[in-house]
Design an enzyme around this catalytic site. Structure first.
Site, PDB file in Angstrom:
ATOM      1  N   ARG A  95       0.859  -1.179   0.000  1.00 59.97           N
ATOM      2  CA  ARG A  95       0.000   0.000   0.000  1.00 59.97           C
ATOM      3  C   ARG A  95       0.898   1.233   0.000  1.00 59.97           C
ATOM      4  NH1 ARG A  95       2.515   1.822   3.483  1.00 59.97           N
ATOM      5  NH2 ARG A  95       1.014   3.473   3.762  1.00 59.97           N
ATOM      6  N   GLY A  96       0.257   2.392  -0.154  1.00 58.73           N
ATOM      7  CA  GLY A  96       1.020   3.629  -0.302  1.00 58.73           C
ATOM      8  C   GLY A  96       1.121   3.944  -1.784  1.00 58.73           C
ATOM      9  N   ALA A  97       0.865   5.198  -2.133  1.00 58.09           N
ATOM     10  CA  ALA A  97       0.715   5.584  -3.536  1.00 58.09           C
ATOM     11  C   ALA A  97       1.868   5.086  -4.417  1.00 58.09           C
ATOM     12  CB  ALA A  97       0.584   7.103  -3.636  1.00 58.09           C
ATOM     13  N   ARG A 117      -7.600  -0.447  -6.875  1.00 59.62           N
ATOM     14  CA  ARG A 117      -7.792   0.638  -5.901  1.00 59.62           C
ATOM     15  C   ARG A 117      -8.191   1.905  -6.659  1.00 59.62           C
ATOM     16  NH1 ARG A 117      -4.651   0.259  -1.143  1.00 59.62           N
ATOM     17  NH2 ARG A 117      -6.099   1.840  -0.391  1.00 59.62           N
ATOM     18  N   GLN A 129      -1.820   2.058  10.178  1.00 62.52           N
ATOM     19  CA  GLN A 129      -0.540   2.125   9.456  1.00 62.52           C
ATOM     20  C   GLN A 129       0.501   2.944  10.211  1.00 62.52           C
ATOM     21  OE1 GLN A 129      -3.520   2.825   8.104  1.00 62.52           O
ATOM     22  NE2 GLN A 129      -3.703   2.072   6.010  1.00 62.52           N
ATOM     23  N   ASP A 165      -2.382  10.566  -1.878  1.00 64.40           N
ATOM     24  CA  ASP A 165      -2.722   9.528  -2.850  1.00 64.40           C
ATOM     25  C   ASP A 165      -3.055  10.128  -4.200  1.00 64.40           C
ATOM     26  OD1 ASP A 165      -3.339   8.322  -0.048  1.00 64.40           O
ATOM     27  OD2 ASP A 165      -3.031   6.649  -1.433  1.00 64.40           O
ATOM     28  N   ASN A 167      -5.840  12.039   0.712  1.00 68.08           N
ATOM     29  CA  ASN A 167      -4.893  11.208   1.451  1.00 68.08           C
ATOM     30  C   ASN A 167      -5.693  10.408   2.472  1.00 68.08           C
ATOM     31  OD1 ASN A 167      -2.153  10.376   2.016  1.00 68.08           O
ATOM     32  ND2 ASN A 167      -2.258  11.554   3.903  1.00 68.08           N
ATOM     33  N   LYS A 168      -5.022   9.568   3.197  1.00 68.04           N
ATOM     34  CA  LYS A 168      -5.632   8.680   4.198  1.00 68.04           C
ATOM     35  C   LYS A 168      -6.671   9.407   5.047  1.00 68.04           C
ATOM     36  CE  LYS A 168      -4.931   5.258   4.639  1.00 68.04           C
ATOM     37  NZ  LYS A 168      -5.813   4.446   3.775  1.00 68.04           N
TER      38      LYS A 168
END
Lengths: 337, 337
Positions: free
Chosen positions: B51-53, B84, B188, B229, B239-240
């Site tokens: 995960r993570g852009a 995603r 996370q 993201d 973002n998150k």
């Protein structure tokens, strides 16, 4: 409130025993815990078998009555006072108990203590009902409320503070939807508020605390109502960690932010929020969930239990005397009236 | 980054296999997972093994190379795109892969795909290093940084985005302290950011997301840095979930709020944050932790994975080309330069 077919408060006495719904086991188990003397009751408050400003106040009062019955009033009162530093109601209840037994001895003191503790407990029940009645005017049919932590009947014996207006609105036939912040680290929202709302048949969804701003920004939240552990004379309030975040977000999004609390939570001796002592709790509450480590092994955590929301973020304080603005004159005025 | 004594990126190829550090097992286990074909790689992205852009972008590129080698380019690319919805880098990487193999067949296409995927992955490594170098000017010795979620090397192959300036500052001999939001629901921050920081020897404490405002209000936070993201043309960012909350709180407390992201995260076709599709994730991420139900049995949850932070809350975007302001002309300008 009714659980199954029986009426419960969060805490109650049976003879010399103090009984509590064990809030550390909810929502998975509904179990009654018994505490035979004031030591045990103090420990239960410290370990959060009971929590929430009003229920702590009632538990402290019943614990104080136990101490009087055990002939250990002075030491017992002190032990109870040292359990939790932030909740005003704990201090308020013990002060009332001290006054009630002052100058009395033996049987007279015992009778006075038992009577006073019952009255303190009863005041939370009645004040919760009144907070519900006053606060319900803020909730139109279909209102969408965001709340943080648990300020329901588990936190204040019967009706509650922040949730009381919702329960009252429902009895008046209005539909209310609740966003329940899960409220890390102890998850009182996901565990206790959600359990209360489900038990009362109120439509709700649990959200991660991180998602509150998202729903406010989307326009999905009409009003925020939270409880308080202490209200300062200037209208600043201390409440569960994260409350300040929600208040800032509500202001930024033009959403009215209300605090619901009985007058016993207002501390006229406390000038401002910055004077309120914030309880630092064990880092394990953040690092572990139900005994299982969730965080990186070598890392540590900080765990403040409460934060302070300055009065400027608060639209009103819903009390048993009506809704007041968080201003020194209005706060003082409600006591003088 | 070095783990044990070996250099790792979040994702890498070995022959026709794609390997990833299994981020669902961290921090408890450091384990390498292998994915033999593009179906498996797509599934791993969807299930957040990676995960993570940036790391999603790299994984998608290696997955696309697998699809080309399997002779299933068109269908495979589509499958990878559908894993995603929010991360811009996923689309950017697949677009690059499409362009690289366009008009090519057989061995020529395969070689082009493998080369392009390696270049995409390498660009994240290099851009992370540059983001670190540019961003480190914001961090004086002793700086206290708040970050949300994980935008470290696990999220962008090597250096990372939000954490890269911290890693760079450390290499320059500056001490930095990090408040790591635990970042519910998937934690996370508590799991990955804390693990990265401990592995790099950077002083840090995990906090419940609810406590970020408390430390900002206290004056304990000098700067906030988060990842992204997707960055829209007008400087809004996705973002998150919870990032928006921290940005509003930073503004309210006069704390500079920075977003760190490579240019590949900027989507010039996306006019504004409101146009970004927000991924709704499974409610079980909120209701359960490690398979154990934490929430009330009868209650449900809402679980948006991301939120949008409007440009007006963002002081600057740290890119590999330098720090730019979140304004349409500066954003466009950095591509034209």
């Amino acid at each position: 409130m009714i659980v199954g077919k029986k009426w419960f408060t969060a805490v109650w006495p049976e003879g010399r025993t103090v009984k509590m719904i064990d809030q550390t086991l909810l929502p998975h188990k509904f179990r009654i815990a018994s505490f035979k003397n004031h030591h045990e009751t103090a420990k239960a408050i410290k370990e959060m078998v009971v929590r929430g400003a009003g229920s702590i106040g009632a538990a402290a009062a019943f614990g104080a009555a136990q101490a009087v019955m055990e002939g250990k009033a002075t030491k017992g009162f002190e032990e109870l006072l040292n359990t939790r530093p932030t909740a005003r109601d704990l201090f308020w209840a013990i002060e009332r108990m001290e006054k009630a037994v002052k100058g009395k001895d033996g049987k007279e003191a015992k009778l006075a203590a038992v009577k006073e503790a019952r009255e303190i407990s009863g005041s939370y029940v009645e004040n919760g009902r009144l907070i519900g009645e006053h606060g319900s005017v803020l909730l139109h049919d279909g209102a969408r409320v965001l709340t943080h932590c648990n300020a329901g009947w588990l936190a204040m014996q019967d009706w509650g503070s922040a949730l009381a207006p919702i329960y009252w609105a429902k009895r008046e036939g209005n539909r209310v939807f609740v966003f329940a912040d899960e409220t890390r680290p102890r998850l009182q929202g996901a565990r206790l508020t959600a359990w209360e709302l489900a038990n009362e048949g109120i439509e709700h969804k649990i959200i991660a605390d991180n998602a509150a701003g998202y729903y406010m920004q989307k326009g999905d939240v009409d009003i925020c109502i939270v409880g308080a552990d202490r209200v300062a004379r200037n209208g600043d309030i201390a409440n569960k960690i994260g409350t300040y975040e929600k208040a800032v977000l509500a202001k930024e999004n033009g959403i009215p932010f209300y605090v619901a609390a009985p007058l016993s939570t207002i501390d006229l001796k406390c000038k401002k929020g910055a004077d309120i002592k914030i309880e630092e709790r064990d880092e394990r509450e953040v690092l572990f969930i139900e005994g299982k480590r969730i965080a990186n092994e070598k890392s540590h955590a900080l765990n403040p239990g409460f934060d302070v929301t300055p009065a400027r973020y608060i639209k009103g304080i819903i009390t048993e005397e009506g809704i007041i603005r968080p201003k020194p004159d209005e706060i003082k005025g409600v006591f003088d009236a």
